[in-house]
Design an enzyme around this catalytic site. Structure first.
Site, PDB file in Angstrom:
ATOM      1  N   LYS A  54     -42.863 -19.103  33.790  1.00 37.07           N
ATOM      2  CA  LYS A  54     -44.171 -19.760  33.650  1.00 37.07           C
ATOM      3  C   LYS A  54     -45.288 -18.770  33.976  1.00 37.07           C
ATOM      4  O   LYS A  54     -46.267 -18.644  33.236  1.00 37.07           O
ATOM      5  CB  LYS A  54     -44.255 -20.991  34.572  1.00 37.07           C
ATOM      6  CG  LYS A  54     -43.405 -22.157  34.083  1.00 37.07           C
ATOM      7  CD  LYS A  54     -43.228 -23.258  35.128  1.00 37.07           C
ATOM      8  CE  LYS A  54     -42.237 -24.302  34.625  1.00 37.07           C
ATOM      9  NZ  LYS A  54     -41.892 -25.318  35.609  1.00 37.07           N
ATOM     10  N   GLN A  98     -43.103 -26.867  41.674  1.00 34.80           N
ATOM     11  CA  GLN A  98     -41.787 -26.823  41.037  1.00 34.80           C
ATOM     12  C   GLN A  98     -40.829 -27.789  41.737  1.00 34.80           C
ATOM     13  O   GLN A  98     -40.728 -27.795  42.966  1.00 34.80           O
ATOM     14  CB  GLN A  98     -41.240 -25.378  41.079  1.00 34.80           C
ATOM     15  CG  GLN A  98     -39.956 -25.166  40.302  1.00 34.80           C
ATOM     16  CD  GLN A  98     -40.099 -25.366  38.795  1.00 34.80           C
ATOM     17  OE1 GLN A  98     -41.149 -25.162  38.214  1.00 34.80           O
ATOM     18  NE2 GLN A  98     -39.031 -25.800  38.157  1.00 34.80           N
ATOM     19  N   ASP A 121     -48.540 -30.915  34.724  1.00 29.20           N
ATOM     20  CA  ASP A 121     -47.186 -31.409  34.471  1.00 29.20           C
ATOM     21  C   ASP A 121     -47.225 -32.829  33.898  1.00 29.20           C
ATOM     22  O   ASP A 121     -46.251 -33.295  33.315  1.00 29.20           O
ATOM     23  CB  ASP A 121     -46.419 -31.482  35.806  1.00 29.20           C
ATOM     24  CG  ASP A 121     -45.328 -30.430  35.920  1.00 29.20           C
ATOM     25  OD1 ASP A 121     -44.823 -29.975  34.883  1.00 29.20           O
ATOM     26  OD2 ASP A 121     -44.977 -30.084  37.067  1.00 29.20           O
TER      27      ASP A 121
HETATM   28  N1  GUN Z   1     -38.248 -28.711  37.514  1.00 32.87           N
HETATM   29  C1  GUN Z   1     -37.546 -28.788  36.352  1.00 32.87           C
HETATM   30  N2  GUN Z   1     -38.377 -29.058  35.322  1.00 32.87           N
HETATM   31  C2  GUN Z   1     -39.621 -29.157  35.835  1.00 32.87           C
HETATM   32  C3  GUN Z   1     -40.897 -29.415  35.267  1.00 32.87           C
HETATM   33  O1  GUN Z   1     -41.068 -29.622  34.052  1.00 32.87           O
HETATM   34  N3  GUN Z   1     -41.944 -29.423  36.137  1.00 32.87           N
HETATM   35  C4  GUN Z   1     -41.790 -29.214  37.460  1.00 32.87           C
HETATM   36  N4  GUN Z   1     -42.879 -29.254  38.247  1.00 32.87           N
HETATM   37  N5  GUN Z   1     -40.618 -28.974  38.035  1.00 32.87           N
HETATM   38  C5  GUN Z   1     -39.536 -28.948  37.217  1.00 32.87           C
END
Ligand code: GUN
Length: 302
Positions: A54, A98, A121
């Site tokens: 990311k 995350q 998100d």
């Molecule tokens: N952990 C696995 N997928 C995601 C996601 O799309 N967003 C976040 N914040 N954590 C994750």
């Protein structure tokens, strides 16, 4: 018949270039760039890998990017204070915590503490509500469902009045994508069915689908005979079924398998996403799109 492949790897490149060019234009005109912070708690290898991708993507797009790594021992109070700091930081447009978080931290409390206008998100209840209302109310569609809809639109699948069947009812994929597909508008306006672990006859529902979206997390769940000839099949499953040595790097990598029996399904479907290389690459780029959108809302140009 062999299905047309819907390649997220290719489609995300197009969106990457669109975002990059828009970021450059905004920088020139307004003197600002989108700012994204990713908060990582602990050292979960999969989470480290996601967060690194990311941040790398944000960097390549010309964003301001902040990777805030915290020890697994961080208290809930400290984490909430950190979120508050970024909520108040004018240079940050998107905050991503995350998941998963350590057990001693209440995940719901943490996600609810993020300013809904920086919740790229799309997990905050305010954004879930906005998505449910639909239309111009929507600010940040959750990234994986948004990626699925982009794949559908950009590969020219007609969803208007189509039968869409979603397998799985998670808050991150199943429920939001079902909701998005039933809204009025492009890449949607469909008749939607959600099926799940308690559904009596999965096969009969899947067989009706013009668009079958599978997010069950069960490798090979969908059998070829469940697919309507010519249907569009979107496989969201990313199941680690073993390990192998990468020919490219010589390092151990996971063997991934989708929720659909791909080799057989591609002989029946009209179009299909592979695993890996289908939905997976879309999630990160949609996060970037949401972060750019957040800045555009702030500038009043969205
Ligand atoms: N952990 C696995 N997928 C995601 C996601 O799309 N967003 C976040 N914040 N954590 C994750």
């Amino acid at each position: 018949m062999t299905a047309k492949l819907i390649l997220g790897t290719e489609i995300q490149k197009l969106i990457f270039e669109e975002i990059k060019s828009e970021v450059a234009q905004i920088k020139e005109k307004h003197g600002v760039v989108p700012g994204l912070v990713t908060i990582l708690v602990g050292q979960n290898p999969a989470s480290i890998s996601y967060v690194t991708s990311k941040i790398e993507t944000a960097h390549k797009l010309g964003f301001k990017e902040v990777q805030d790594s915290q020890p697994v021992t961080i208290t809930e109070k400290e984490l909430l204070a950190l979120i508050d700091k970024y909520n108040k930081d004018d240079s940050i447009n998107g905050i991503l915590v995350q998941l998963p978080l350590p057990k001693h931290v209440d995940e719901k409390k943490v996600l609810n503490a993020i300013d809904p206008d920086k919740d790229v998100d799309g997990f905050h209840p305010v954004n879930v509500g906005r998505l449910m209302i639909g239309g111009s109310e929507v600010k940040f569609p959750p990234c994986t469902p948004a990626g699925i809809q982009e794949l559908i639109v950009r590969s020219g699948v007609d969803t208007n009045g189509a039968e869409v069947v979603v397998v799985g009812r998670s808050n991150i994929v199943g429920k939001p994508i079902a909701n998005m597909m039933l809204q009025k508008g492009k890449g949607a306006n469909s008749t939607v069915t959600i099926v799940h672990t308690a559904t009596k006859d999965l096969a009969s529902h899947c067989k009706r689908a013009d668009v079958l979206i599978v997010a069950a997390g069960v490798p090979g769940l969908v059998k070829p005979e469940w697919i309507k000839p010519g249907a569009c099949v979107i496989d969201v499953g990313v199941n680690r079924v073993g390990e192998k040595i990468s020919e490219k790097t010589g390092k151990k990598i996971a063997i991934l398998r989708g929720d659909v029996d791909f080799d057989a399904a591609k002989e029946i479907a009209g179009s299909i996403t592979p695993v890996p290389g289908g939905v997976g690459p879309m999630t990160i780029i949609m996060l970037m799109k949401n972060t750019l959108k957040s800045l555009k809302f702030k500038l009043g140009i969205a």
